[in-house]
Design an enzyme around this catalytic site. Structure first.
Site, PDB file in Angstrom:
ATOM      1  N   ASP A  12      36.668  40.973  29.310  1.00 44.48           N
ATOM      2  CA  ASP A  12      35.417  41.661  28.797  1.00 44.48           C
ATOM      3  C   ASP A  12      34.285  40.741  28.951  1.00 44.48           C
ATOM      4  O   ASP A  12      34.375  39.546  28.140  1.00 44.48           O
ATOM      5  CB  ASP A  12      35.813  42.189  27.510  1.00 44.48           C
ATOM      6  CG  ASP A  12      34.561  43.172  27.150  1.00 44.48           C
ATOM      7  OD1 ASP A  12      33.789  43.672  28.065  1.00 44.48           O
ATOM      8  OD2 ASP A  12      34.481  43.630  26.088  1.00 44.48           O
ATOM      9  N   ASP A 106      32.282  45.466  33.907  1.00 43.42           N
ATOM     10  CA  ASP A 106      32.344  44.086  33.135  1.00 43.42           C
ATOM     11  C   ASP A 106      33.765  43.947  32.271  1.00 43.42           C
ATOM     12  O   ASP A 106      33.829  43.454  31.590  1.00 43.42           O
ATOM     13  CB  ASP A 106      31.204  43.835  32.374  1.00 43.42           C
ATOM     14  CG  ASP A 106      31.379  44.440  30.882  1.00 43.42           C
ATOM     15  OD1 ASP A 106      31.389  45.842  30.583  1.00 43.42           O
ATOM     16  OD2 ASP A 106      31.280  43.933  30.026  1.00 43.42           O
ATOM     17  N   GLU A 107      34.549  45.057  32.632  1.00 44.05           N
ATOM     18  CA  GLU A 107      35.930  44.608  31.762  1.00 44.05           C
ATOM     19  C   GLU A 107      36.936  45.405  32.498  1.00 44.05           C
ATOM     20  O   GLU A 107      36.962  46.513  33.433  1.00 44.05           O
ATOM     21  CB  GLU A 107      35.644  46.212  30.311  1.00 44.05           C
ATOM     22  CG  GLU A 107      36.844  45.909  29.672  1.00 44.05           C
ATOM     23  CD  GLU A 107      36.641  46.841  28.441  1.00 44.05           C
ATOM     24  OE1 GLU A 107      35.512  47.484  28.328  1.00 44.05           O
ATOM     25  OE2 GLU A 107      37.561  47.241  27.479  1.00 44.05           O
TER      26      GLU A 107
HETATM   27 MG   LIG Z   1      31.631  43.837  27.662  1.00 46.54          MG
END
Ligand SMILES: [Mg+2]
Length: 391
Positions: A12, A106-107
């Site tokens: 993350d 983003d993860e």
């Molecule tokens: Mg994040």
């Protein structure tokens, strides 16, 4: 493989949108940066770590954030820019395993079990990911490792920012036990309140609670929830599979002998597959029509669109040409089954939204919106209605 012998990594990015802004605008480094909707009903998407001591959090109304942190820098999101970084981050993931389940830009979860022999320990792989992301993007990723998704995500959350942590199955209960029960995956607000009423405040108390008593309050999910509370989670990492084709077909109760009715069915199928392609953000170039004569002789006819499309009009135009050509070549055309599929996919480009033929796109989008709201099939083209009488 027993679930607890898997090696799962959760990555993350730290304060992703805000970090990209600070990277692109060095003058913002070290300042509280808040990215989100700036209108009266706007909500914070991401804030930099400098904004957090003021009490600013993501999902908070921007107006509230402005009161807490009046000197912060407030920016609209630049999604296209974040997507560029996201692509580079996901490239790193795919270098260590094909089993990547993206959760957002983003993860992601990565199952690296099969990569261990080639790339070393799970820590070595996680370190490599963290390092490569830093090198190639200048951004910081938090990385968690565990025998399952639950523990890998917990590990990255607990070690954020700049996190790097592994939680083994043996340590799972000890790590989970003191955490508030609301932090457990699947425990939403309503369940949390129900657990509080039972006097259960921590994940440890949930794990230790008498299952029958818990089932009295929560029903059948009680057992599954206690397994999670013990750190057991057998969910797989679900890698996005490249879609091969999207199709729709129908077998008729009585053989179909009328071209106009066949065309209605064709339109109905085209509406369905075009909507499904749009839902997945795909455009296809190849249209295939499947025609089955009674009893079991199946023909396929295929043609290419000029450019990949997910528009009903484009797909239907080609499919209809194929159907008619086949139909007119038969002495006694009869259909037991008619199907259409779309393949040869390309990702739809963002600019397609503004691309030519807005008149061709508009009905599709109106239809998508209405069907999303009222259920699929709520709005269909007039030509499709005849097929409904036959269902
Ligand atoms: Mg994040």
């Amino acid at each position: 493989m027993p679930p607890d012998e898997r090696s799962i990594i959760h990555v993350d990015m730290d304060a992703f949108y805000a970090s990209v802004e600070q990277l692109d605008h060095p003058e913002l480094r070290g300042m509280p940066v808040i990215v989100g909707g700036l209108g009266p009903r706007g909500v914070v998407s991401t804030c930099s770590y400098e904004a957090r001591p003021f009490g600013v959090r993501s999902a908070m109304p921007t107006a509230q954030a402005r009161r807490l942190c009046p000197d912060g820098v407030y920016l609209w999101p630049r999604m296209a820019r974040y997507e560029e970084f996201s692509v580079r981050v996901f490239e790193v993931f795919h270098e260590v395993t094909p089993l990547v389940e993206g959760l957002s830009l983003d993860e992601a979860f990565l199952d690296v079990t099969a990569s261990l022999r080639l790339l070393g320990s799970v820590e070595a792989i996680a370190q490599r990911i963290k390092h490569a992301i830093g090198e190639r993007t200048g951004l910081v990723a938090s990385v968690g490792m565990g025998p399952n998704k639950l523990l890998a995500k917990l590990a990255s959350e607990l070690s954020k920012p700049d996190g790097f942590r592994r939680i083994t199955a043996e340590r799972a209960q000890r790590e989970l036990a003191p955490l508030p029960v609301g932090r457990l995956w699947t425990v939403g607000k309503v369940t949390e309140q129900a657990l509080h009423r039972l006097g259960i405040r921590t994940i440890g108390e949930l794990a230790a609670c008498d299952t029958a008593r818990l089932a009295g309050a929560l029903g059948r999910q009680a057992g599954a929830m206690q397994a999670l509370a013990r750190g057991e989670d057998d969910r797989c990492v679900e890698a996005e599979q490249a879609e091969q084709s999207i199709g729709a077909e129908h077998t008729f109760d009585t053989d179909l002998a009328e071209l106009s009715l066949a065309e209605s069915w064709l339109l109905r199928h085209c509406e369905r597959i075009a909507a499904r392609a749009r839902e997945r953000g795909l455009s296809g170039r190849t249209v295939t029509v499947k025609l089955r004569e009674p009893p079991f002789v199946t023909h396929t006819r295929q043609a290419q669109l000029c450019s990949p499309s997910a528009s009903v009009r484009d797909i239907h135009e080609v499919a209809r040409g194929l159907l008619e050509t086949w139909w007119r070549a038969q002495r006694h055309p009869r259909l037991r089954l008619l199907g259409v599929s779309l393949s040869g996919f390309a990702e739809r480009r963002q600019q397609d939204l503004f691309d030519p033929a807005p008149t061709a796109r508009l009905p599709d989008e109106v239809q998508d919106r209405i069907n999303a709201k009222f259920g699929s099939g709520s709005l269909v083209r007039a030509g499709v209605l005849r097929t409904h009488r036959q269902d």
